[in-house]
Enzyme design. Sequence first.
Site, PDB file in Angstrom:
ATOM      1  CG  ASP A 153      82.077 -11.645  25.035  1.00  0.00           C
ATOM      2  OD1 ASP A 153      83.185 -11.375  24.655  1.00  0.00           O
ATOM      3  OD2 ASP A 153      80.962 -11.600  24.115  1.00  0.00           O
ATOM      4  CG  ASN A 184      78.004 -14.232  24.348  1.00  0.00           C
ATOM      5  OD1 ASN A 184      76.993 -14.507  23.896  1.00  0.00           O
ATOM      6  ND2 ASN A 184      78.464 -13.009  24.137  1.00  0.00           N
ATOM      7  CE1 TYR A 187      78.576  -9.326  25.094  1.00  0.00           C
ATOM      8  CE2 TYR A 187      76.562  -8.101  25.652  1.00  0.00           C
ATOM      9  CZ  TYR A 187      77.564  -8.692  24.576  1.00  0.00           C
ATOM     10  OH  TYR A 187      77.233  -8.378  23.261  1.00  0.00           O
ATOM     11  CD  GLU A 218      75.113 -11.015  22.701  1.00  0.00           C
ATOM     12  OE1 GLU A 218      74.715 -10.330  21.845  1.00  0.00           O
ATOM     13  OE2 GLU A 218      76.218 -11.646  22.751  1.00  0.00           O
ATOM     14  CG  ASP A 224      77.923 -15.874  18.376  1.00  0.00           C
ATOM     15  OD1 ASP A 224      77.435 -16.004  19.581  1.00  0.00           O
ATOM     16  OD2 ASP A 224      77.701 -14.662  17.862  1.00  0.00           O
ATOM     17  CG  HIS A 225      80.500 -16.178  22.511  1.00  0.00           C
ATOM     18  ND1 HIS A 225      81.780 -15.362  22.729  1.00  0.00           N
ATOM     19  CD2 HIS A 225      79.986 -15.303  21.624  1.00  0.00           C
ATOM     20  CE1 HIS A 225      81.865 -14.420  22.145  1.00  0.00           C
ATOM     21  NE2 HIS A 225      80.563 -14.129  21.618  1.00  0.00           N
ATOM     22  CG  ASN A 244      83.209  -7.849  22.748  1.00  0.00           C
ATOM     23  OD1 ASN A 244      83.649  -8.503  21.618  1.00  0.00           O
ATOM     24  ND2 ASN A 244      82.041  -7.496  22.961  1.00  0.00           N
TER      25      ASN A 244
END
Length: 488
Positions: free
Chosen positions: A381, A252, A357, A281, A478-479, A383
């Site tokens: 991802d 991601n 995603y 993303e 951030d991943h 989530n």
Amino acid sequence: MLTGAINRFAVTLRNAEAVPSCFLNVKRSWDRMKLFSSMTSSSASVKKGLGKSLAPESAVSNGVAEETTGGNFGGVDQQHFGIDPAKIDSMTVQELRATLRGFGISAKGLKQDLASTLKLFLDEKMQSAPGDGSKPPSLNEDDVVHFSSRKRKPSQSYEANGDQAVYATTEVSDVKKYKRRVKQSITKDEISEVTDTLTTKKQVLQLSDQTEVWTILAHKKPKPEWTAYNPKTMRPPLPPNITKFTKLLSWNVNGLRALLKLGGLSTLAQKEDFDVLCLQETKLQEKDVELIKQSLAEGYENSFWTCSVGKLGYSGTAVISKRKPVSVTYGLGLPDHDNEGRIVTAEFEAFYLICAYVPNSGDGLRRLELEKSKPVILTGDLNCAHQEIDIYNPAGNKRSAGFTDEERQSFEVNYLHKGFVDTFRNQHPGVVGYTYWGYRHGGRKTNKGWRLDYFLVSESIADKVHDSYILPNVVGSDHCPIGLILKI
């Protein structure tokens, strides 16, 4: 009435002395001088109201204040308003300042600055003066004089508006002033290119091994048997050359354009030499895809993209591969998800690869029928932090999106109870390894994260998994990326 105007004008000129010489604007000085011209009939009152330093009807020549005749500031030469240009350099600092103040110009700076300001002012007056007292053309930003090399704090810029003084706080970067004054031969594009290069080098360096915070067990309530994930010690060596295997990566990227600008994908491709890369993303629009394809690393000519059309610059997934797949499909036939570009499915000879995603683990990926013909690999991802071991602070996030009881149960029912195997947890039952760290609290620095990214595979090929791993040292999002090596 005239006395009131003079007093108000005196206040504006005294305040104007705070303006740095780098904000000199000839247009403003012209307006002030026109006001002086209308006051020549009352020179005694002017001297009394403004003080000797302003000397509105005097000009300094060769160090001596001499009374000018005519006093027309609207365009008459008068040896550049009563000043001999050849003698400006020989004037003292005090004389230069008195003269500049007499014209309503800021008088701050070194002697060279003051002399240059005065010369430029006089030259501009003679070039732009129409001779009829009308308003000269105003200067644009490129015409503003920049002299001072000293650091200045944010100051107030003066603007005359009739008899009133208007002030606006103006902040000017000393670095920008320095570039305009000294580095005039360097264009803005060249400066930007240098800055981008330095940033790129800094970011790429971070892709190498850094302080290995992920090797420190970070968890609010760890169990005694848990250990921190260390890819250096927990990853098996690659299979021997005689073994056929496929190397898959998923990431991601939280915006692909910035990552490409920093060379992140090229660096990752060189280091990991993956066969297939799945991205989530990407935040691309359909119009950007063709240009993005041209910037991919050599050898990865097969790429398949889906973008959000309902909300531009949002979501988006892609599959980038060395090998050309048998077929590629997009979406699930569910409009709410398909409009946001959340799924790409690539069919290869031995398996289906689904890059996903999802906004949450609910029923966003309903039971797929693909396994009737081939095993399925689901990555991306998803989530959801499935178990307490998958999140730093489970107790504090019971009602946080991604760790609610409903989402965790849905993950269990829709994936694990329907034939998928969590490859990382299957290989590392008691290992704490995260794939996401929020920017807000700087979780990456202390390894306070979540495991939200997965490689799930059909049970029929679970025994072919050679390695399921995390690359926590790779930055740019951030991943972090995750990987899967299959003996297939």
